[in-house]
Design a protein around this motif. Structure first.
Motif, PDB file in Angstrom:
ATOM      1  N   TRP A  20     -26.928  45.310  -7.278  1.00 29.53           N
ATOM      2  CA  TRP A  20     -26.980  44.248  -6.260  1.00 29.53           C
ATOM      3  C   TRP A  20     -28.403  43.871  -5.879  1.00 29.53           C
ATOM      4  O   TRP A  20     -28.637  42.780  -5.371  1.00 29.53           O
ATOM      5  N   GLN A  29     -26.167  36.193  -4.143  1.00 29.89           N
ATOM      6  CA  GLN A  29     -25.114  36.258  -3.135  1.00 29.89           C
ATOM      7  C   GLN A  29     -25.645  36.693  -1.766  1.00 29.89           C
ATOM      8  O   GLN A  29     -24.959  36.526  -0.767  1.00 29.89           O
ATOM      9  N   TRP A  30     -26.864  37.255  -1.730  1.00 29.20           N
ATOM     10  CA  TRP A  30     -27.404  37.696  -0.439  1.00 29.20           C
ATOM     11  C   TRP A  30     -28.877  37.328  -0.233  1.00 29.20           C
ATOM     12  O   TRP A  30     -29.419  37.538   0.854  1.00 29.20           O
ATOM     13  N   TRP A  31     -29.493  36.742  -1.227  1.00 32.44           N
ATOM     14  CA  TRP A  31     -30.929  36.432  -1.165  1.00 32.44           C
ATOM     15  C   TRP A  31     -31.194  35.319  -0.155  1.00 32.44           C
ATOM     16  O   TRP A  31     -30.586  34.263  -0.206  1.00 32.44           O
ATOM     17  N   GLU A  34     -29.638  34.119   6.510  1.00 34.86           N
ATOM     18  CA  GLU A  34     -28.404  33.399   6.801  1.00 34.86           C
ATOM     19  C   GLU A  34     -28.734  31.942   7.109  1.00 34.86           C
ATOM     20  O   GLU A  34     -29.730  31.643   7.755  1.00 34.86           O
ATOM     21  N   SER A 133     -31.063  38.716   5.626  1.00 28.51           N
ATOM     22  CA  SER A 133     -30.613  38.847   4.234  1.00 28.51           C
ATOM     23  C   SER A 133     -29.800  40.118   4.037  1.00 28.51           C
ATOM     24  O   SER A 133     -28.763  40.109   3.356  1.00 28.51           O
ATOM     25  N   LYS A 136     -26.266  39.859   4.997  1.00 30.09           N
ATOM     26  CA  LYS A 136     -25.463  39.225   3.959  1.00 30.09           C
ATOM     27  C   LYS A 136     -25.081  40.246   2.875  1.00 30.09           C
ATOM     28  O   LYS A 136     -23.955  40.236   2.370  1.00 30.09           O
ATOM     29  N   LEU A 137     -26.020  41.130   2.523  1.00 31.78           N
ATOM     30  CA  LEU A 137     -25.718  42.182   1.538  1.00 31.78           C
ATOM     31  C   LEU A 137     -24.665  43.143   2.092  1.00 31.78           C
ATOM     32  O   LEU A 137     -23.733  43.534   1.384  1.00 31.78           O
ATOM     33  N   ALA A 140     -21.322  41.567   1.800  1.00 32.44           N
ATOM     34  CA  ALA A 140     -20.865  41.515   0.409  1.00 32.44           C
ATOM     35  C   ALA A 140     -20.333  42.855  -0.075  1.00 32.44           C
ATOM     36  O   ALA A 140     -19.416  42.920  -0.886  1.00 32.44           O
TER      37      ALA A 140
END
Length: 142
Positions: A20, A29-31, A34, A133, A136-137, A140
């Motif tokens: 990841w 998907q997380w870079w 927000e 960020s 977000k990870l 996920a």
């Protein structure tokens, strides 16, 4: 020079967490904080070499950052340089980021070290961006 260190634990194994933080498809998907998306990039931290990303907010403001992946030691760590570009695409001061993955009793820990950020104000700004960020990870991998 100001340095930043953040740690987060995840309920996945070290190999999965490393994927990841190194594989471009998963990174996307997380870079970025927000509220931003990444319309242009060459994100691949699974190999040494150049990388860049352009993050864009809802108002169309674009933020370009680039660097060079300096080391990959799968599934333990990846390091890369980091520098923002100005409105004329001129690269600014360079700093250094290392993602280190460590096994824990319940999964794996990510240690994010961002060094040589210049001053406390720049460090605080990056802390906000990285924290967003990492949320977000976390989502996920939940």
């Amino acid at each position: 020079m100001a340095d930043l260190r953040l740690e987060r634990e995840f309920p996945v194994g070290p190999e999965q967490l490393f994927a990841w933080v190194s594989d471009g498809t998963k990174l996307l998907q997380w870079w970025g904080p927000e509220g931003l998306h990444v319309p242009e990039h060459d994100l691949d931290f699974s190999r040494t070499g150049a990388w860049f990303s352009v993050m864009e907010n809802g108002e169309g403001q674009r933020f370009k950052v680039s660097g060079h992946v300096t080391h990959v030691d799968a599934p333990k760590s990846v390091g890369f340089t980091w520098a923002w570009h100005d409105e004329n695409d001129k690269r600014g001061d360079e700093s250094h980021v290392t993602f280190t993955v460590e096994a824990t009793d319940n999964g794996a820990r990510l240690v994010l070290d961002h060094r040589e950020l210049g001053d406390d104000e720049i460090s605080a700004s990056h802390e906000g961006g990285w924290t967003s960020s990492l949320r977000k990870l976390e989502a996920a991998l939940a």
